[in-house]
Design a protein around this motif. Sequence first.
Motif, mmCIF file in Angstrom:
data_model
loop_
_atom_site.group_PDB
_atom_site.id
_atom_site.type_symbol
_atom_site.label_atom_id
_atom_site.label_comp_id
_atom_site.label_asym_id
_atom_site.label_seq_id
_atom_site.Cartn_x
_atom_site.Cartn_y
_atom_site.Cartn_z
ATOM 1 N N VAL A 97 89.849 90.212 74.270
ATOM 2 C CA VAL A 97 90.649 89.060 73.831
ATOM 3 C C VAL A 97 91.527 89.467 72.647
ATOM 4 C CG1 VAL A 97 90.513 86.778 72.737
ATOM 5 C CG2 VAL A 97 89.000 87.341 74.659
ATOM 6 N N ILE A 98 92.827 89.118 72.730
ATOM 7 C CA ILE A 98 93.730 89.414 71.615
ATOM 8 C C ILE A 98 94.273 88.146 70.966
ATOM 9 C CG2 ILE A 98 94.422 91.704 72.462
ATOM 10 C CD1 ILE A 98 97.023 90.351 73.490
ATOM 11 N N GLY A 99 93.958 86.985 71.557
ATOM 12 C CA GLY A 99 94.434 85.745 70.951
ATOM 13 C C GLY A 99 93.943 84.540 71.743
ATOM 14 N N PHE A 100 94.247 83.354 71.195
ATOM 15 C CA PHE A 100 93.807 82.103 71.810
ATOM 16 C C PHE A 100 95.023 81.213 72.039
ATOM 17 C CE2 PHE A 100 90.562 83.833 69.022
ATOM 18 C CZ PHE A 100 89.512 83.995 69.908
ATOM 19 N N ASP A 101 94.996 80.473 73.142
ATOM 20 C CA ASP A 101 96.078 79.548 73.447
ATOM 21 C C ASP A 101 95.408 78.242 73.848
ATOM 22 O OD1 ASP A 101 98.303 78.201 74.256
ATOM 23 O OD2 ASP A 101 98.706 79.443 76.024
ATOM 24 N N GLY A 102 95.222 77.366 72.868
ATOM 25 C CA GLY A 102 94.442 76.159 73.114
ATOM 26 C C GLY A 102 93.038 76.557 73.520
ATOM 27 N N ALA A 103 92.587 76.067 74.671
ATOM 28 C CA ALA A 103 91.246 76.405 75.145
ATOM 29 C C ALA A 103 91.244 77.698 75.951
ATOM 30 C CB ALA A 103 90.708 75.254 75.990
ATOM 31 N N ASN A 104 92.406 78.301 76.135
ATOM 32 C CA ASN A 104 92.504 79.508 76.955
ATOM 33 C C ASN A 104 92.562 80.775 76.098
ATOM 34 O OD1 ASN A 104 92.564 77.923 79.320
ATOM 35 N ND2 ASN A 104 94.741 77.522 78.974
ATOM 36 N N TYR A 105 92.489 81.903 76.804
ATOM 37 C CA TYR A 105 92.382 83.193 76.113
ATOM 38 C C TYR A 105 93.509 84.119 76.539
ATOM 39 C CZ TYR A 105 87.754 81.250 75.451
ATOM 40 O OH TYR A 105 86.729 80.408 75.127
ATOM 41 N N LEU A 106 93.963 84.936 75.602
ATOM 42 C CA LEU A 106 94.984 85.923 75.911
ATOM 43 C C LEU A 106 94.353 87.301 75.925
ATOM 44 C CD1 LEU A 106 97.844 84.654 73.538
ATOM 45 C CD2 LEU A 106 97.482 84.117 75.961
ATOM 46 N N ARG A 107 94.728 88.094 76.929
ATOM 47 C CA ARG A 107 94.206 89.461 77.002
ATOM 48 C C ARG A 107 95.198 90.362 77.734
ATOM 49 N NH1 ARG A 107 91.565 91.321 82.082
ATOM 50 N NH2 ARG A 107 90.975 93.024 80.717
ATOM 51 N N PRO A 108 95.211 91.652 77.398
ATOM 52 C CA PRO A 108 96.080 92.570 78.116
ATOM 53 C C PRO A 108 95.480 92.957 79.461
ATOM 54 C CG PRO A 108 94.932 93.720 76.343
ATOM 55 C CD PRO A 108 94.474 92.299 76.300
ATOM 56 N N MET A 109 96.340 93.219 80.432
ATOM 57 C CA MET A 109 95.930 93.771 81.727
ATOM 58 C C MET A 109 96.912 94.873 82.115
ATOM 59 S SD MET A 109 94.919 90.373 83.961
ATOM 60 C CE MET A 109 94.673 91.265 85.489
ATOM 61 N N PHE A 110 96.622 95.593 83.172
ATOM 62 C CA PHE A 110 97.508 96.644 83.677
ATOM 63 C C PHE A 110 97.946 97.570 82.550
ATOM 64 C CE2 PHE A 110 97.930 93.092 86.644
ATOM 65 C CZ PHE A 110 97.642 93.722 87.844
ATOM 66 N N ALA A 111 96.970 98.158 81.874
ATOM 67 C CA ALA A 111 97.242 99.116 80.797
ATOM 68 C C ALA A 111 98.182 98.531 79.740
ATOM 69 C CB ALA A 111 97.800 100.414 81.360
ATOM 70 N N GLY A 112 97.989 97.253 79.450
ATOM 71 C CA GLY A 112 98.764 96.629 78.377
ATOM 72 C C GLY A 112 100.175 96.243 78.780
ATOM 73 N N ASN A 113 100.522 96.391 80.065
ATOM 74 C CA ASN A 113 101.872 96.052 80.501
ATOM 75 C C ASN A 113 102.027 94.585 80.889
ATOM 76 O OD1 ASN A 113 103.377 98.562 80.238
ATOM 77 N ND2 ASN A 113 101.837 99.338 81.645
ATOM 78 N N ALA A 114 100.949 93.828 80.781
ATOM 79 C CA ALA A 114 101.024 92.382 80.993
ATOM 80 C C ALA A 114 100.022 91.716 80.049
ATOM 81 C CB ALA A 114 100.678 92.034 82.437
ATOM 82 N N ILE A 115 100.396 90.556 79.543
ATOM 83 C CA ILE A 115 99.456 89.750 78.757
ATOM 84 C C ILE A 115 99.083 88.552 79.618
ATOM 85 C CG2 ILE A 115 99.068 88.460 76.624
ATOM 86 C CD1 ILE A 115 99.668 91.454 76.166
ATOM 87 N N ALA A 116 97.805 88.446 79.942
ATOM 88 C CA ALA A 116 97.347 87.367 80.819
ATOM 89 C C ALA A 116 96.802 86.211 79.990
ATOM 90 C CB ALA A 116 96.265 87.897 81.754
ATOM 91 N N THR A 117 97.071 85.004 80.483
ATOM 92 C CA THR A 117 96.426 83.812 79.933
ATOM 93 C C THR A 117 95.273 83.471 80.867
ATOM 94 O OG1 THR A 117 98.536 83.045 79.090
ATOM 95 C CG2 THR A 117 96.772 81.416 79.207
ATOM 96 N N ILE A 118 94.058 83.422 80.319
ATOM 97 C CA ILE A 118 92.864 83.249 81.143
ATOM 98 C C ILE A 118 92.177 81.927 80.826
ATOM 99 C CG2 ILE A 118 90.633 84.259 81.818
ATOM 100 C CD1 ILE A 118 92.697 86.304 82.349
ATOM 101 N N GLU A 119 91.839 81.223 81.875
ATOM 102 C CA GLU A 119 91.067 79.985 81.738
ATOM 103 C C GLU A 119 89.629 80.292 82.143
ATOM 104 O OE1 GLU A 119 92.230 75.846 83.556
ATOM 105 O OE2 GLU A 119 91.124 77.004 85.055
ATOM 106 N N VAL A 120 88.682 79.810 81.363
ATOM 107 C CA VAL A 120 87.272 79.972 81.733
ATOM 108 C C VAL A 120 86.741 78.602 82.128
ATOM 109 C CG1 VAL A 120 84.973 80.634 80.911
ATOM 110 C CG2 VAL A 120 86.982 81.899 80.125
#
Lengths: 312, 248
Positions: free
Chosen positions: A115-138
């Motif tokens: 996890v590199i950050g938070f967006d409301g109740a969601n989480y930000l994380r890098p994917m594809f060797a850092g070439n995309a930042i994903a917003t993840i809902e749990v």
Amino acid sequence: MSTLVIAESRQGDLRAATYNTIAAAKAKGGDFDILLLGSGSAAGADSLKEFGAGTVYYSEADAVAEYTAESYAKTAAALVGEKGYTAVMMGATTTGKDMIPRLGGLLGAGMVSDVIGFDGANYLRPMFAGNAIATIEVNTPVAVMTVRETAFDAAAPSGGASAVAEAAAVGDDRAKFIEYRLTESSRPDLGAASIIVSAGRGVKDAEGVKQVEALADLLGAAVGASRAVVDEGLLPNDLQVGQTGKIVAPDLYIACGISGAIQHVAGMKDSKVIVAINKDEEAPIFEVADYGLVADFAKAVPEFMEKVKALK
Amino acid sequence: MKILVPVRRVPNPDIKVRLKSDGSGVDTEGVNFLVNPFDEYAIEEAVQIVEKGGGEVVLVSIGTADCEETLRAGLALGALRGWLVETDEVLDSAAIADVLAAVFKEESPDLVITGKQSVDTDNNQAAQMLAAKLDLPQACFAFKVELGDGKATVEREIDGGLDVKEISLPAIITADLRLNQPRYAALPQIMKAKRKEVKKVSLGDLGVEAKSATKILGLAQPPARAAGQIVGSVEELVDKLVNDAKVL
């Protein structure tokens, strides 16, 4: 809405990622407690009293005296069950990467890695060797996560005094810690160093590695490596910087003879200042470098060291 | 010894991914797919164990029908047969672990070995979750595996070096880079792999719901670094680092 931060120690010393993880818990918001397991954790828990946690839990019981993913995940799961935390976080160290998914499996919880950050109740994380930042809902009642250390500045003591309490340890006989075989080094850790000098395929041999190490020692820097250098057996695996190794973000990263493959860049592109020394002017490392020098590192490094010595 | 090796189909990690303009995913047009590199280390380790002590290596891949290609590539490296759990759904690690647990129950292997992470999602989760769901011990990031009587001693890559862990079998092991040197598939092996058994099943056949616990809401480009400069000499480099960047 409360978070459990899993602190980490090794042979009695708290590891730096603990403080980044506390910072992440504060950034997420809400109350948090801390869990520290292992021999020496009573003293460790005491030293974590002034970081704003409600309670710092610890256990020095035999069942958790040494780390195994099995016993630590079970112990953490029991505490989560008892206290009803909605989030559990730990640094994305090799220990965090080992035990947090297991904890997620025990709890039936969704997990977010790095996890590199938070967006409301969601989480930000890098994917594809850092070439995309994903917003993840749990979408499970509890979310478990590892936290990328470089994304959160280490928390400093904020005063106050957390309660300190013993956690109930749960063991697992089927897994046994035998011993550490740690690399002896007088240099700073990759994660803690403000300067890193890194060796790539272009350093060629042990002689080249010595030059890189000499520069690192002059600057008080850590030594890093690309995968090619590790595969060649020139430097140990735990010095590997990259997507599948260590993620670093020092003030200054000096890449010597590193071509800049996607996997390597993923591990160092958040460094504040990047210097690339490579004799191939087409090397992709120059695309991320703040300062590029097209030169053979074997000639450039001694000259660089002369100039730095002249400054002092 | 029977060893189950989960393998994943991933886009070629040496090609920089392009995001779809609406952020809904990755544009895979023209991208080739490979066996996840870490899974190749897992296959190699399993094959070496079986070559030494007998037994069989069984692969399993979860995903679209295209995963058969991934399985065949893995079978060419020495595995005996494979499972293809076909689904068009995008599953997260928790769901993947549920599916793997169902296959584990069908096969009852002595050991599961898989790569430490997939190089597309970089999650590093499914193996540990599988171990938890099956209530089996785990040894992640293996540098060296030694099998004994009903147990394995595993040297693991950790921050700062190695540690050594002993686990009872059955267990889950994940492979790190220095575990072995994966072989290349020879042409006769590739031909032979085309005829090896791949059992195709659906999630329904396995009786798993495979409910994802997380969802990717969108993908965005990371912030780009400001353009740098090429300096002409070591002297200029040191001058810039001291006076402009102020890091020396």
